[in-house]
Design a protein around this motif. Structure first.
Motif, PDB file in Angstrom:
ATOM      1  N   SER A   1      -6.221   0.368  52.290  1.00  0.00           N
ATOM      2  CA  SER A   1      -7.166   0.837  51.272  1.00  0.00           C
ATOM      3  C   SER A   1      -6.699   2.123  50.598  1.00  0.00           C
ATOM      4  O   SER A   1      -7.046   2.400  49.465  1.00  0.00           O
ATOM      5  N   LYS A   2      -5.936   2.925  51.283  1.00  0.00           N
ATOM      6  CA  LYS A   2      -5.402   4.160  50.701  1.00  0.00           C
ATOM      7  C   LYS A   2      -3.909   4.017  50.415  1.00  0.00           C
ATOM      8  O   LYS A   2      -3.188   5.001  50.351  1.00  0.00           O
ATOM      9  N   GLY A   3      -3.464   2.777  50.274  1.00  0.00           N
ATOM     10  CA  GLY A   3      -2.049   2.498  50.057  1.00  0.00           C
ATOM     11  C   GLY A   3      -1.610   2.763  48.633  1.00  0.00           C
ATOM     12  O   GLY A   3      -2.368   3.279  47.813  1.00  0.00           O
TER      13      GLY A   3
ATOM     14  N   ASN B   1       4.538  13.631  48.835  1.00  0.00           N
ATOM     15  CA  ASN B   1       3.947  12.609  49.710  1.00  0.00           C
ATOM     16  C   ASN B   1       2.796  11.843  49.066  1.00  0.00           C
ATOM     17  O   ASN B   1       2.108  11.085  49.736  1.00  0.00           O
ATOM     18  N   LEU B   2       2.598  12.027  47.788  1.00  0.00           N
ATOM     19  CA  LEU B   2       1.517  11.351  47.082  1.00  0.00           C
ATOM     20  C   LEU B   2       1.838   9.870  46.904  1.00  0.00           C
ATOM     21  O   LEU B   2       2.950   9.516  46.517  1.00  0.00           O
TER      22      LEU B   2
ATOM     23  N   GLY C   1      14.355  -1.998  46.252  1.00  0.00           N
ATOM     24  CA  GLY C   1      14.576  -0.907  47.193  1.00  0.00           C
ATOM     25  C   GLY C   1      14.423   0.491  46.614  1.00  0.00           C
ATOM     26  O   GLY C   1      14.732   1.477  47.285  1.00  0.00           O
ATOM     27  N   ILE C   2      13.928   0.598  45.399  1.00  0.00           N
ATOM     28  CA  ILE C   2      13.738   1.909  44.776  1.00  0.00           C
ATOM     29  C   ILE C   2      12.406   2.515  45.213  1.00  0.00           C
ATOM     30  O   ILE C   2      12.285   3.732  45.367  1.00  0.00           O
ATOM     31  N   LEU C   3      11.412   1.675  45.404  1.00  0.00           N
ATOM     32  CA  LEU C   3      10.091   2.113  45.859  1.00  0.00           C
ATOM     33  C   LEU C   3       9.775   1.522  47.216  1.00  0.00           C
ATOM     34  O   LEU C   3      10.338   0.500  47.610  1.00  0.00           O
ATOM     35  N   LYS C   4       8.837   2.172  47.913  1.00  0.00           N
ATOM     36  CA  LYS C   4       8.264   1.630  49.142  1.00  0.00           C
ATOM     37  C   LYS C   4       6.802   1.325  48.857  1.00  0.00           C
ATOM     38  O   LYS C   4       6.114   2.114  48.204  1.00  0.00           O
TER      39      LYS C   4
END
Length: 131
Positions: free
Chosen positions: A62-64, A24-25, A54-57
């Motif tokens: 600020s913590k995105g 979840n990092l 579509g490989i990454l989200k």
């Protein structure tokens, strides 16, 4: 010689690094650049391309940061290459329609291209990153 682009190669390196981290990092471009040693502008470019593909989200705020869009075992090498470079085709003749010449060589290239695609579809990010 068949080669993928440096941008695609960097994509595999970034994705492999991400796949080997906590599930979840969230990863940001600056930290990825420092960890892997790829210049920040290049990392930012690759992350944008992989998100559009579509490989990454992308997670805003600020913590995105960025995360894999699905588990590494469900992301194939073919999907990564297609996200960055478009459909896998080793020659213009290797598309299903063949090239404009419609010569007798085209079916052979289509067969070779199918073998390459099948191999890439059978290889996952988890396989490549040992995660």
């Amino acid at each position: 010689m068949l080669r993928i682009t440096k941008i695609t190669d960097y994509g595999f390196i970034l994705l492999s690094h991400m796949a080997n981290q906590e599930k979840n990092l969230l990863h940001n471009a600056k930290d990825l650049s420092a960890a892997i040693g790829i210049p920040l502008p290049t990392v930012s470019k690759v992350l944008k391309i992989l998100t559009q593909g579509g490989i990454l989200k992308s997670h805003q705020g600020s913590k995105g940061g960025y995360s894999l869009s699905r588990p590494a075992k469900d992301i194939t090498a073919a999907s990564i290459i297609e996200a960055v470079e478009g459909p896998v085709a080793i020659t213009d003749c290797s598309s299903a329609e063949g090239c404009e010449r419609n010569c007798p060589v085209s079916p052979s290239w289509q067969q070779v291209n199918s073998a390459v695609i099948n191999t890439l579809q059978g290889l996952t990010l988890a396989d490549m990153s040992n995660s």
